[in-house]
Design an enzyme around this catalytic site. Structure first.
Site, mmCIF file in Angstrom:
data_model
loop_
_atom_site.group_PDB
_atom_site.id
_atom_site.type_symbol
_atom_site.label_atom_id
_atom_site.label_comp_id
_atom_site.label_asym_id
_atom_site.label_seq_id
_atom_site.Cartn_x
_atom_site.Cartn_y
_atom_site.Cartn_z
ATOM 1 N N LYS A 185 1.240 -1.510 -0.021
ATOM 2 C CA LYS A 185 -0.142 -0.226 -0.077
ATOM 3 C C LYS A 185 0.838 1.040 0.143
ATOM 4 C CE LYS A 185 -4.047 -2.470 -0.176
ATOM 5 N NZ LYS A 185 -3.194 -3.237 -0.591
HETATM 6 C C1 LIG Z 1 -9.614 -2.842 -2.237
HETATM 7 C C2 LIG Z 1 -9.363 -3.639 -0.512
HETATM 8 N N1 LIG Z 1 -10.005 -3.968 0.110
HETATM 9 C C3 LIG Z 1 -9.627 -4.452 1.526
HETATM 10 C C4 LIG Z 1 -7.837 -4.678 1.321
HETATM 11 C C5 LIG Z 1 -7.683 -5.881 3.106
HETATM 12 O O1 LIG Z 1 -7.119 -5.291 2.840
HETATM 13 P P1 LIG Z 1 -5.561 -5.766 4.141
HETATM 14 O O2 LIG Z 1 -4.326 -6.692 2.592
HETATM 15 O O3 LIG Z 1 -4.791 -5.086 4.753
HETATM 16 O O4 LIG Z 1 -6.638 -7.375 5.199
HETATM 17 C C6 LIG Z 1 -7.699 -4.742 0.032
HETATM 18 C C7 LIG Z 1 -5.708 -5.471 0.457
HETATM 19 O O5 LIG Z 1 -5.635 -5.509 -0.632
HETATM 20 C C8 LIG Z 1 -8.178 -3.831 -0.783
HETATM 21 O O6 LIG Z 1 -7.176 -3.858 -2.042
#
Ligand SMILES: Cc1ncc(COP(=O)(O)O)c(C=O)c1O
Length: 380
Positions: A185
């Site tokens: 990110k």
């Molecule tokens: C649009 C979206 N929502 C939620 C997430 C979930 O985040 P995490 O990987 O930190 O759980 C991501 C992660 O890549 C994402 O791209």
């Protein structure tokens, strides 16, 4: 000549990350209590332009916690984009509610606001827009619809740290919003997430449910009135997060500069196109540099191009598969029937290229040369 491998994304940890995390280790504050958690929350809330932030251990649980705070549960429906990462849908499933899908807009790739109203029923409780690749959704249209039907808005801003619409930042539009700080990110803590809001009640509910529903005030009696979760972020992760927020503007500028280089170097290649980004009201933060490959015009399909890049030491990823094509969601009871032509087009033709903030201009040149060389050799 053999080239170094270019990964799809590397974190950029060139600020105070090591100093802060070392301090956390030295002082023994490695769990979820500690000054870095509160400082990370405070500075990130300030960065987003909101009153409150609650640090959690990843973006998926940030979404779940936000839904819990809103009181979404069994029998409810939540409108989500068909074109998203699976975590958006799974978070809704964790609550017992049902995700309902809306196709993407062909230009922005975000949820198509004009196709949302037809999906609203008397069970709909919330709209969950996702700012795809770091471009804000049409929040004024979503807000208008939410007000008309008395729905909550939860922004999935996992990919959109610092993205803006008319100077207002991602996370400040919804009743409540969720961010991810996964290693790829724009701002990262390795694993981590944040819930942000301007609503004091939603803030309290998020804090309460994040920590096993221990009462927010009073002594620790080990008596619990509700079922909660352990979604706490550690002081170690937050130490990295604070150092990242300190450089948020710089990291955002790096991402935007890399995207401009990609656009310049890939321009004019038939069959290669980008997410549309020509509205000056929006500031796109380009989490990933995604392209679509039109096989007929380009002369090679998406999968073959990815293989070619890989053979030349360049990593890439396919774009998301639509929610209506997910076995898990069909088994859960989602309505996966219907047509989602834009999402299907994006997931069949799309890929994202290496996109880490610290990517060099030489790396981008090498990647773009590889994409262009095929086309020019074909034309000869
Ligand atoms: C649009 C979206 N929502 C939620 C997430 C979930 O985040 P995490 O990987 O930190 O759980 C991501 C992660 O890549 C994402 O791209």
């Amino acid at each position: 000549m053999s080239h170094k491998f270019i990964p799809v994304c590397e974190p950029c940890l060139a600020g105070n990350e090591l100093e802060y995390i070392t301090d956390a280790v030295r002082t023994g504050w490695i769990s979820s209590a500690g000054k870095y958690v509160t400082e990370f929350e405070r500075t990130f809330a300030e960065y987003c332009g909101v009153d409150y932030a609650v640090g959690v251990c990843n973006g998926t649980v940030a979404l779940h916690l936000a839904l819990v705070a809103l009181g979404v549960g069994p029998g409810d429906e939540v409108i989500i984009p068909d074109f998203t990462m699976i975590a958006t849908a799974f978070a809704v499933c964790y609550t017992g509610a049902r995700p309902v899908f809306v196709d993407a807009h062909p230009d922005t790739w975000n949820i198509d606001a004009s196709k949302m109203e037809e999906k609203i029923t008397k069970r709909t409780r919330a709209i969950l827009p996702v700012h795809i690749m770091g471009l804000l959704c049409d929040m004024p249209a979503i807000d208008k619809l939410a007000k008309k039907h008395r729905l909550f808005v939860l922004e999935d801003a996992a990919e959109a740290h610092g993205a803006e619409y008319r100077g207002r930042r991602a996370g400040s539009f919804g009743d409540i919003s969720a961010f991810s700080f996964f290693a790829n990110k724009n701002l990262t803590t390795g694993e981590g997430g944040m819930v942000v809001t301007n609503n004091a009640d939603l803030y309290k509910r998020s804090r309460y449910h994040k920590n096993l529903c221990f009462p927010l005030e009073g002594g620790r009696e080990y008596r619990h009135d509700d079922i909660g979760f352990n979604y706490r972020i550690s002081n170690l992760h937050a130490a990295i997060g604070l150092a990242q927020v300190e450089r948020a503007d710089e990291l955002r500028a790096m991402r935007r500069k890399n995207h401009a280089l990609y656009v310049e170097m890939l321009s004019g290649i038939p069959g290669i196109s980008f997410q549309k980004d020509d509205n000056p009201d929006y500031l796109h933060v380009h989490w990933m540099n995604a392209i679509l490959v039109d096989e007929k015009e380009y002369g090679m399909g998406r999968d073959a191009l990815m293989e070619r890049l890989r053979a030349n030491g360049i990593d890439s990823r396919k774009l998301f598969t639509g929610m209506h094509r997910q076995k898990a969601l069909e088994r859960y009871g989602c309505d996966t029937r219907g047509e989602y032509p834009v999402t299907d087009m994006l997931s069949d033709r799309g890929l994202y290229l290496p996109s880490g903030s610290g990517l060099s201009e030489m790396d981008i040149q090498r990647i773009c040369d590889e994409i262009r060389v095929f086309k020019t050799s074909e034309l000869k």
